[in-house]
Design a protein around this motif. Sequence first.
Motif, PDB file in Angstrom:
ATOM      1  N   GLY A 171       0.791  -1.233   0.000  1.00 60.08           N
ATOM      2  CA  GLY A 171       0.000   0.000   0.000  1.00 60.08           C
ATOM      3  C   GLY A 171       0.816   1.273   0.000  1.00 60.08           C
ATOM      4  O   GLY A 171       0.260   2.360   0.047  1.00 60.08           O
ATOM      5  N   HIS A 172       2.148   1.172  -0.039  1.00 60.48           N
ATOM      6  CA  HIS A 172       2.935   2.403  -0.175  1.00 60.48           C
ATOM      7  C   HIS A 172       3.791   2.307  -1.430  1.00 60.48           C
ATOM      8  O   HIS A 172       3.943   1.237  -2.012  1.00 60.48           O
ATOM      9  CB  HIS A 172       3.774   2.676   1.079  1.00 60.48           C
ATOM     10  CG  HIS A 172       4.918   1.720   1.280  1.00 60.48           C
ATOM     11  ND1 HIS A 172       6.065   1.772   0.519  1.00 60.48           N
ATOM     12  CD2 HIS A 172       5.089   0.695   2.141  1.00 60.48           C
ATOM     13  CE1 HIS A 172       6.881   0.817   0.919  1.00 60.48           C
ATOM     14  NE2 HIS A 172       6.303   0.136   1.896  1.00 60.48           N
ATOM     15  N   ARG A 173       4.341   3.465  -1.813  1.00 57.51           N
ATOM     16  CA  ARG A 173       5.039   3.554  -3.104  1.00 57.51           C
ATOM     17  C   ARG A 173       6.538   3.780  -2.936  1.00 57.51           C
ATOM     18  O   ARG A 173       7.213   4.216  -3.869  1.00 57.51           O
ATOM     19  CB  ARG A 173       4.438   4.723  -3.905  1.00 57.51           C
ATOM     20  CG  ARG A 173       4.624   6.044  -3.186  1.00 57.51           C
ATOM     21  CD  ARG A 173       4.025   7.229  -3.915  1.00 57.51           C
ATOM     22  NE  ARG A 173       3.800   8.350  -3.013  1.00 57.51           N
ATOM     23  CZ  ARG A 173       4.736   9.136  -2.500  1.00 57.51           C
ATOM     24  NH1 ARG A 173       5.996   8.966  -2.835  1.00 57.51           N
ATOM     25  NH2 ARG A 173       4.448  10.111  -1.655  1.00 57.51           N
ATOM     26  N   PHE A 174       7.076   3.499  -1.746  1.00 54.41           N
ATOM     27  CA  PHE A 174       8.447   3.908  -1.465  1.00 54.41           C
ATOM     28  C   PHE A 174       9.463   2.815  -1.776  1.00 54.41           C
ATOM     29  O   PHE A 174       9.240   1.639  -1.510  1.00 54.41           O
ATOM     30  CB  PHE A 174       8.570   4.356  -0.007  1.00 54.41           C
ATOM     31  CG  PHE A 174       7.678   5.528   0.283  1.00 54.41           C
ATOM     32  CD1 PHE A 174       8.069   6.803  -0.084  1.00 54.41           C
ATOM     33  CD2 PHE A 174       6.433   5.345   0.858  1.00 54.41           C
ATOM     34  CE1 PHE A 174       7.236   7.892   0.139  1.00 54.41           C
ATOM     35  CE2 PHE A 174       5.594   6.418   1.091  1.00 54.41           C
ATOM     36  CZ  PHE A 174       5.993   7.690   0.723  1.00 54.41           C
TER      37      PHE A 174
END
Lengths: 122, 122
Positions: free
Chosen positions: A32-35
């Motif tokens: 759920g994150h883009r890092f």
Amino acid sequence: MDALLLVAHGSRKPGSNDEIRALAERLAQTPGHRFDWVDCAFLEITEPSISEGVLGCVRKGAKHITVLPYFLAAGRHVVEDIPAELEKARRDHPQVRITSTPYLGAAREIPGLLARLSQETG
Amino acid sequence: MDALLLVAHGSRKPGSNDEIRALAERLAQTPGHRFDWVDCAFLEITEPSISEGVLGCVRKGAKHITVLPYFLAAGRHVVEDIPAELEKARRDHPQVRITSTPYLGAAREIPGLLARLSQETG
């Protein structure tokens, strides 16, 4: 390269700081994150400091660093101290975009999370 | 009668304490809990103290008080200070059951919440 820096207060109790480091590792593996890179830093007491944490992200190749204040209330640390550290980091790394998310306590999920947690025995 | 007492650290900044009071009110109105009464108390600096918060619940008719430590890490406050206050409260009110949930930072939802919050601009 996009980096996320989880910024906590820092504790005199090493276990509490280790808890933050473990959380940053768990967060890195959470969907759920883009890092590309997730790390943590501490406002006070322990290391890495915010400026060291930012430098670590820059050395990893970060072009954008997102800071997430792991704090519960909009006290002095959230309103003044962290923004001042980020202003300094922007001056030190003018080629890097440094932004911030809202602090944890402002997340809309908190009341529902507490309602759920209130059913658990500690 | 079942009461929930949200216990926060307490801040020198009145706005941070008001944030906790508003959270307790929001929590009272959040679906998913079983409590007839929700209030907050503070470990340090401001009022009501934990013993005052417990007394308030008892006066409302609470037979069971559930304490939810609104803290992020298992530091001294969570591991020693709050349990000591609850031990004292149990001695003061032997007819009332006083239990505790895990502290907020131990909630399993935290990594997912942070992953979601990391997409927001503060």
